[in-house]
Design an enzyme around this catalytic site. Sequence first.
Site, PDB file in Angstrom:
ATOM      1  N   GLU A 147      -5.812  -8.209  -1.071  1.00  4.77           N
ATOM      2  CA  GLU A 147      -6.488  -7.955   0.209  1.00  4.77           C
ATOM      3  C   GLU A 147      -7.940  -7.598  -0.063  1.00  4.77           C
ATOM      4  O   GLU A 147      -8.222  -6.754  -0.902  1.00  4.77           O
ATOM      5  CB  GLU A 147      -5.851  -6.786   0.978  1.00  4.77           C
ATOM      6  N   GLU A 157       0.829  -1.210   0.000  1.00  9.65           N
ATOM      7  CA  GLU A 157       0.000   0.000   0.000  1.00  9.65           C
ATOM      8  C   GLU A 157       0.867   1.265   0.000  1.00  9.65           C
ATOM      9  O   GLU A 157       0.774   2.121   0.873  1.00  9.65           O
ATOM     10  CB  GLU A 157      -0.968  -0.019   1.187  1.00  9.65           C
TER      11      GLU A 157
END
Length: 479
Positions: free
Chosen positions: A378, A177
């Site tokens: 995810e 991320e």
Amino acid sequence: MNNKLSDNFLWGGALAAHQCEGAWNVDGKGISVSDVLAVSSHNKDRKIYRKPQNDVYFPSHKAIDFYHTYKSDLKLFKEMGFKALRVSIAWTRIYPNGDEDTPNEKGLQFYDNLFDEMNKLEIVPVVTLNHNDMPLNLVKKYGGWQNRKLIKFFVHYAKTVFSRYKGKVKYWMTFNEINHLSKVNYEILPYLSGGIYVNQIEKKNLKQVVYTSLHHQFLASALAVISAHEIDSSNMVGNMTAFIMQYSATSNPKDYLFLMQNEYKNYFCTDVQARGYYPNYAKKYFERNNINIPIKKGDLDILRKGTVDYISFSYYMSETLTTDKSLPKNKAAKGILNGVDNPYLKKSEWGWTVDPIGLRLVMNHIYDRYQKPIFIVENGLGAEDKVVNGKIHDNYRIDYLKKHIESMKEAIILDGVDCLGYLSWGPIDIVSASTGEMKKKYGYIFVDYNDQGEGTGKRIKKDSFEWYKKVIESKGVIL
């Protein structure tokens, strides 16, 4: 419509070392930025310390003790039929301080054992190089990623593990991320992502520090991609970005312009890592904000040569944006969500907008923009599960995942998106990254620990365990 996904589709789950391994000071491991991040109470900020404290609970120190239980946990994943498992290597297990020349052999051996066990069970390792746990020493000694020296340290680490696990690992990701480094409204994200203490930087200099740090991470990522291909031509390296589907609250053109400007923030990091250059909108943003990216000779060539092989991302929620300041702001998911409430969507216990259709939209947007394989690494629902007579009936989680998988299938089968796999977060209960809590659970497998690490550590299969097993067995047909 053919509802079945490919035999090669990688069904599974995703974990991060600092949220599952524990054993924070075992076998030569160094202290990471996560190891000094204390637990918070529900929906409140976590506290960052300068060093571990005896009278403070740091959830990464114990987590769920995956360091010692990985064999039995992997057997449970195999029972569910996992084709792949995303894990991360703790940088501080390999280079405890981050700037050593020689790696820690015991740390290397742990991941040898982990990957050997996964391959024995025919569970493909998908490995993140840096997932929110950079060495704390690199922050204290060098100032984190705003210092160009970290490029060399990261690439040295990457080359070490690429060489060591050649033939054992094919799928890699560089930074988890990566776009969270710029989320300065939520101080733990730039801290975990880049070693940046937001509160200690003058506001006028904050954007300069953030985008300097990102430039260094882009270079480190690109050099890692180049090295991975040189060491093993079969390696596939992806970036990893947190994608939030964004909507305009109204049909007002001003709202749509505002949406476009915010979408650039969503795509910026992936634009650089997948295309290999800074887009014009970014250059103009730098000009308007007096940001001087420290580009040195050869940097742009490195970015061009080190583009990623696939686009991996997390998806949990969407947000709705408007220029109308009279509308009440969405106070949920502090620092992560912006904008206003969407009347068409529900929220999780933690205030995260539940939007399955948004996943299909994100998949299409990413694939259309880059024309590279995408990978969902995810997706999941954090909720407070209750044990009743030794059972956990988590139909709310099944409902969330079912709708998101349906949406994913539509993107693949109806829209033609090339998707490598679906790795839900996290397949076994782990410490929450945003709050440090154990009561915010995502897994198919319950772990008996509370927010202070107290409990038996016993693993219990939830109702979602058998449900996901059938989903994988049927290649996505039975939902």
